[in-house]
Scaffold this active site. Structure first.
Site, mmCIF file in Angstrom:
data_model
loop_
_atom_site.group_PDB
_atom_site.id
_atom_site.type_symbol
_atom_site.label_atom_id
_atom_site.label_comp_id
_atom_site.label_asym_id
_atom_site.label_seq_id
_atom_site.Cartn_x
_atom_site.Cartn_y
_atom_site.Cartn_z
ATOM 1 N N GLU A 1 56.393 -147.801 -87.941
ATOM 2 C CA GLU A 1 57.214 -146.613 -88.153
ATOM 3 C C GLU A 1 57.889 -146.640 -89.518
ATOM 4 O O GLU A 1 57.973 -145.616 -90.191
ATOM 5 C CB GLU A 1 58.263 -146.502 -87.040
ATOM 6 C CG GLU A 1 59.247 -145.361 -87.182
ATOM 7 C CD GLU A 1 58.655 -143.992 -86.886
ATOM 8 O OE1 GLU A 1 59.393 -142.996 -87.015
ATOM 9 O OE2 GLU A 1 57.461 -143.902 -86.522
ATOM 10 N N THR B 1 51.961 -128.222 -91.048
ATOM 11 C CA THR B 1 52.334 -129.632 -90.976
ATOM 12 C C THR B 1 52.068 -130.236 -89.610
ATOM 13 O O THR B 1 52.158 -131.445 -89.446
ATOM 14 C CB THR B 1 53.814 -129.824 -91.371
ATOM 15 O OG1 THR B 1 54.058 -131.195 -91.661
ATOM 16 C CG2 THR B 1 54.744 -129.327 -90.275
#
Length: 513
Positions: free
Chosen positions: A377, A503
């Site tokens: 992450e 997106t």
């Protein structure tokens, strides 16, 4: 990694010239192709994974927003309108799965966008729901018009898009026109925030402009573009420390920036993404957006490009704040290579393409260096803060992990896809297949796909009991398209794009077509 120095294994691969498809790359760069049977089998495997996730969602969670793939429960984190269904639509269309498409269309017709018990995010609702419906409409009214026989079911997508836009548009009713993000659609209220973020404000124009272009009602485009205007001409001038690179937060009352913190990380990311995509959508109307993207891209190459001390061959993007570079990045940021590659191909700029490939290579390293083959992450290459337990990782890989979680994010596979489309180099499809295979191996459950707590632990650590809707919209779509046949929605070289991806990876038809 530059076009002039790519080194690829040629084992069992055929070599042809890319000059016809990618004339700006020149004839010196070969396009490498896997065996067609292998390509088809991989496409089929990805479709099967999509169907596996859909079947589990349909059985245990539909019509709620997302499946909890460990407990077989469900969640409603996106307003309770069936986010996974709407987010899955464009992928199901591209995969030509008529059964799933019709299930989703039937669901969309029943959604009441005026009712929810949760706070509504203007940003998330725009990119997932509005983008998903508009994309489904553009695909089913265009290149996949033969998939659904009842045209009235397709028309509902546009009707519901307008309904949703009408529900949400009060968000822009502010002194400046910069919208609130967190909304109470029942009361017409908001959370009282004083500022809105760069990405949240700057990632609305594509969907809202498309809605106007399809309905003929300019209201939606006008609202989103008014908000964007403050980002294109940032005030005060100190909010733009380098040409094109702007701060992270905007005052809702007056449209002025409240800081000059610059990054391509989450919270800022998709503002830059949409600048070049709006130009792809309509170069006549959005030339200024392109100019701002070019300025930002050039400044990024000059001021934010960073190379780890142990791996100077790698390129990551630093952040910037008041003269100081922040040497950390995120999985979210790894869309950046794809943005440079799209801009480079559209504008015929080899420097942008080469830099984009450098960024893609750096993000690949974050996948290639973990035990699972999936990237973390967040990560850092700041030598002042390396944990002793990760010193060897930093020495080898050029980064250390600051959060080892993986929540089914798509950005690395997304940029691999853009690299494949920009160069034709088979390496990037192999990277896509490796990443998809790792997700399939480590995240798959009996009913879907879960997140992981630690990508650098055996078996990915423990599991997060949540399947984000963007698994359907993005991970599966970008993986599949790399092995699918060429089509109108695929990214094309130069000015040949008929669609542009929002997106959330929903392709909308460009204005000129």
């Amino acid at each position: 990694m530059h076009l002039s120095s790519l080194s690829l294994s040629l084992t069992a691969l055929a070599i042809v010239s890319p000059s016809a498809a990618y004339p700006h790359l020149g004839s010196s760069q070969p396009v490498l192709h896997t065996n067609s049977d292998t390509t088809q089998s991989r496409a089929d495997a990805i479709k099967a994974a999509f169907s596996h996730a859909w079947d589990g969602y349909l059985q245990y969670a539909f019509p709620h927003d997302e499946l909890h793939p460990v407990s077989n429960g469900y969640g409603d984190s996106r307003n309770g309108w069936g986010a996974s269904a709407v987010d899955a639509l464009s992928t199901a269309v591209i995969m030509r799965n008529a059964t799933i498409v019709n299930q989703i269309l039937d669901h969309v017709a029943k959604i009441d966008y005026s009712k929810t018990n949760t706070t509504v995010s203007l940003f998330e609702t725009t990119i997932r729901y509005l983008g998903g419906m508009l994309s489904g409409y553009d695909l089913l009214k265009g290149p996949v018009s033969d998939l659904v026989q009842d045209s009235s079911k397709i028309d509902v997508l546009l009707t519901q898009s307008k309904n949703l836009g009408d529900v949400l548009k009060f968000a822009f009713d502010t002194p400046s026109g910069v919208p609130y993000n967190n909304l109470n659609i029942t009361s017409g209220g908001n959370d009282g925030a004083k500022t809105n973020g760069l990405a949240v404000t700057g990632t609305l124009a594509l969907e809202w402009t498309r809605l106007s272009d399809l309905t003929g009602d300019t209201t939606y485009a006008d609202l989103s573009q008014k908000a964007e205007s403050y980002l294109l001409n940032p005030q005060p001038k100190s909010a733009e420390p380098f040409p094109g690179l702007v701060g992270s937060n905007i005052n809702i009352s007056n449209g002025q920036f409240t800081d000059a913190q610059v990054s391509w990380n989450g919270g800022d990311d998709s503002y830059y993404e949409y600048l070049i995509k709006m130009y792809v959508y309509d170069p006549k109307r959005f030339g200024l957006y392109k100019d701002r993207w070019v300025a930002a891209a050039q400044s990024t190459m000059q001021h934010l490009a960073s190379h780890p001390s142990t791996r100077p061959d790698l390129t990551f993007l630093a952040s910037y704040n008041n003269g100081t570079l922040g040497l950390s990045s995120q999985h979210l940021t790894c869309f950046d290579g794809g943005s440079f590659l799209l801009g480079g191909t559209v504008l015929n700029r080899t420097d942008f393409i080469n830099f984009g490939l450098d960024l893609v290579s750096g993000c690949h390293d974050t996948y290639n260096s973990t035990l699972t083959g999936i990237g973390p992450e967040s990560f850092s290459w700041d030598t002042s803060d390396i944990p002793s337990s990760q010193q060897s990782l930093y020495e080898k890989a050029g980064f250390y992990i600051t959060s080892g979680a993986y929540i089914l994010r798509p950005e690395v596979i997304e940029s691999f896809y853009y690299a494949w489309r920009a160069t034709g180099q088979e390496t990037y499809r192999e990277w896509i297949w490796s990443a998809f295979s790792a997700v399939n191996d480590y995240c798959r459950t009996d009913s879907g796909f879960s997140g992981l707590t630690d990508v650098n632990a055996a078996n990915g650590g423990s599991r997060y009991d949540n399947q984000e809707s963007f698994l359907f919209a993005e991970v599966m779509k970008y993986s599949y398209m790399a092995f699918a046949e060429d089509a109108a929605w695929q990214v094309q070289p130069g000015s040949g794009n008929q669609f542009v991806f929002n997106t959330e990876a929903h392709p909308v038809r460009v204005s000129s077509t």
